[in-house]
Design an enzyme around this catalytic site. Sequence first.
Site, PDB file in Angstrom:
ATOM      1  N   ALA A   1       2.993   4.592  -1.765  1.00 24.19           N
ATOM      2  CA  ALA A   1       4.389   5.041  -1.653  1.00 24.19           C
ATOM      3  C   ALA A   1       4.542   6.546  -1.441  1.00 24.19           C
ATOM      4  CB  ALA A   1       5.176   4.585  -2.883  1.00 24.19           C
TER       5      ALA A   1
ATOM      6  N   LYS B   1       2.267  -3.755  -5.610  1.00 29.29           N
ATOM      7  CA  LYS B   1       1.328  -4.655  -4.945  1.00 29.29           C
ATOM      8  C   LYS B   1       1.301  -6.019  -5.621  1.00 29.29           C
ATOM      9  CE  LYS B   1      -0.587  -3.921  -1.996  1.00 29.29           C
ATOM     10  NZ  LYS B   1      -0.171  -4.219  -0.615  1.00 29.29           N
TER      11      LYS B   1
ATOM     12  N   ASP C   1       6.091   0.787  -5.390  1.00 33.70           N
ATOM     13  CA  ASP C   1       6.534   1.045  -4.022  1.00 33.70           C
ATOM     14  C   ASP C   1       8.043   1.177  -3.926  1.00 33.70           C
ATOM     15  OD1 ASP C   1       4.200   0.655  -1.805  1.00 33.70           O
ATOM     16  OD2 ASP C   1       3.761  -0.450  -3.644  1.00 33.70           O
TER      17      ASP C   1
END
Length: 380
Positions: A66, A264, A253
């Site tokens: 990110a 993830k 993220d």
Amino acid sequence: MADQDAQSPVGIESAAPPSIRWGESPEGPVLVLLDQTRLPAEEVGLVCTDVPALVRAIRTLAVRGAPLLGIAGAYGVALAAVRGDDVAEAAGLLERARPTAVNLGYGVRRVTAVYGAALDEGAEPQQAAAAALAEARALHREDAEASRRMAQYGLALLDELLPGGDHQLLTHCNSGALVSGGEGTAFAVALGAHRAGQLRRLWVDETRPLLQGARLTAYEAARNGMAYSLLTDNAAGSLFAAGEVDAVLIGADRIAADGSVANKVGSYPLAVLAKYHHVPFIVVAPTTTVDLETADGASIIVEQRSGREVTELTPLRAGSAGETGRLLVAPPGTQAYNPAFDITPPELITAIVTEEGAVSPVTGVGLAELCARSSQITIS
């Protein structure tokens, strides 16, 4: 997009090359990425001469994570501006490259706004491009500083939750220097514990199907001389049951306004395990990863990736598994479910650590206060 000629074998004692840097070539400015798809076997620079090349690098995960995607997006807009390309078109291509990663859009919009403001004030295109590049470099510096501060706050939280040190920490995917302008997010906290003599073991989930833990986190842990062990994702439950995990550290993220975290795929099951076993589950991410415009986890767009990542293996060096460079691990025609991320609800999260401090318990009000504080601070 072409590979840089220079490459070197992985050496634990040597300094790691930067994950991203602005460069100059005989043909003009370029963006040079450490190609993460080639790690840990090779450290290869990937030279992006234009935004379409950078978009391909983002989509193929040559550059990922990110915070680093935010930096890449910022430099991508600057690259388009300096080259004299259509900046608005470039910005649109970059923002659509990976929809779940909120930092990517943040970096793109921030530099695009500076470029547009310069033109509105009467600057020549070359001057506006210089302003765009300066803003991208400023974001890069700010992210490095945010990484340092997250590590400090995260280590202080570990000291509070787990006094006495000797931690056994479990992490998922990769959240180190490879995803950041500094030393990372969650991994930077574990690295801080290591340097303070408080880390007994870093448990590294291999993170299927693309093995970011095995390929990247283990690579970074080895470089830093950390005690670490690699495990398959589905072995984590037995570690918890044996009392071998003191805390879970992950990055993010996108964080919705209510504190739901997209990370993830495989992060959510770890949060459930941690809750059942009364183990702290800690998310470490900069405030730029908090998306106050997204109300909750159900509103987060989860990127769906190719099923071939599940049904086939791709060797690090194409061609080593035959003419296609791919090895089938499922019958031809097998349908695969392959979300890049899953969503962890706030009630399963012990704390979210940012460069402005930690939120615990995780609430929308607490997150909003942190983000407001961040917007009032300029990091030099």
